[in-house]
Design a protein around this motif. Sequence first.
Motif, PDB file in Angstrom:
ATOM      1  N   UNK A  40       0.789  -1.222   0.000  1.00  0.00           N
ATOM      2  CA  UNK A  40       0.000   0.000   0.000  1.00  0.00           C
ATOM      3  C   UNK A  40       0.821   1.272   0.000  1.00  0.00           C
ATOM      4  N   UNK A  41       2.130   1.136   0.055  1.00  0.00           N
ATOM      5  CA  UNK A  41       3.032   2.284   0.116  1.00  0.00           C
ATOM      6  C   UNK A  41       3.459   2.698  -1.297  1.00  0.00           C
ATOM      7  N   UNK A  42       3.138   3.919  -1.697  1.00  0.00           N
ATOM      8  CA  UNK A  42       3.655   4.454  -2.957  1.00  0.00           C
ATOM      9  C   UNK A  42       5.141   4.722  -2.755  1.00  0.00           C
ATOM     10  N   UNK A  43       5.949   4.423  -3.760  1.00  0.00           N
ATOM     11  CA  UNK A  43       7.394   4.568  -3.618  1.00  0.00           C
ATOM     12  C   UNK A  43       8.007   5.257  -4.829  1.00  0.00           C
ATOM     13  N   UNK A  44       9.128   5.889  -4.578  1.00  0.00           N
ATOM     14  CA  UNK A  44       9.941   6.471  -5.640  1.00  0.00           C
ATOM     15  C   UNK A  44      11.211   5.658  -5.742  1.00  0.00           C
ATOM     16  N   UNK A  45      11.587   5.311  -6.962  1.00  0.00           N
ATOM     17  CA  UNK A  45      12.770   4.479  -7.208  1.00  0.00           C
ATOM     18  C   UNK A  45      13.593   5.071  -8.337  1.00  0.00           C
ATOM     19  N   UNK A  46      14.903   4.879  -8.243  1.00  0.00           N
ATOM     20  CA  UNK A  46      15.755   5.165  -9.385  1.00  0.00           C
ATOM     21  C   UNK A  46      15.617   3.976 -10.330  1.00  0.00           C
ATOM     22  N   UNK A  47      15.575   4.261 -11.615  1.00  0.00           N
ATOM     23  CA  UNK A  47      15.460   3.209 -12.626  1.00  0.00           C
ATOM     24  C   UNK A  47      16.534   3.455 -13.675  1.00  0.00           C
ATOM     25  N   UNK A  48      17.248   2.403 -14.051  1.00  0.00           N
ATOM     26  CA  UNK A  48      18.296   2.502 -15.066  1.00  0.00           C
ATOM     27  C   UNK A  48      18.216   1.328 -16.017  1.00  0.00           C
ATOM     28  N   UNK A  49      19.093   1.313 -17.008  1.00  0.00           N
ATOM     29  CA  UNK A  49      19.076   0.240 -17.999  1.00  0.00           C
ATOM     30  C   UNK A  49      20.493  -0.115 -18.419  1.00  0.00           C
ATOM     31  N   UNK A  50      20.771  -1.404 -18.519  1.00  0.00           N
ATOM     32  CA  UNK A  50      22.041  -1.952 -19.001  1.00  0.00           C
ATOM     33  C   UNK A  50      21.778  -2.460 -20.413  1.00  0.00           C
TER      34      UNK A  50
END
Length: 140
Positions: A40-50
């Motif tokens: 139920x917790x909205x979260x912010x994440x770093x997202x990257x790509x290899x």
Amino acid sequence: MAIEWFDNRPQRRAAFVSTDRQRRLHLSSGTRAILGITEGEAVSMYVGFDHANKRIAVARPDVVRLTDTRTMRFDGKRYYAAATSFVSMYELPHDKAYRYDFAGKDESTGAIMFQLAGYDAPDDHNRKPASRSKGKKSEA
């Protein structure tokens, strides 16, 4: 005749990230468990790509410290994030849903890595295979 008995205990939740036709990213319940996200917790994440290994990297801002990089916000209901620019920038396929399976933790950055299902990554040949044995070994 040998009978194999089914164990009806809850199975471990699969950890994966998926992309879909609407160019969203989705965090599975297994992924949320690895990242320590409360239901139920909205979260912010770093997202990257290899690029070379076709892996999506996901990291909590309290684990990975980046400057001049914005996080991606995942809602607390279905854990989707609008990722149109991410999908376009890295030219990820989006004609249907694609699954990126848990590939481990990148020790140098602290990010959790997810590899495109079915893709034979170049660095897979240099890594030791993960042990998937969970029960008693049978003697041959």
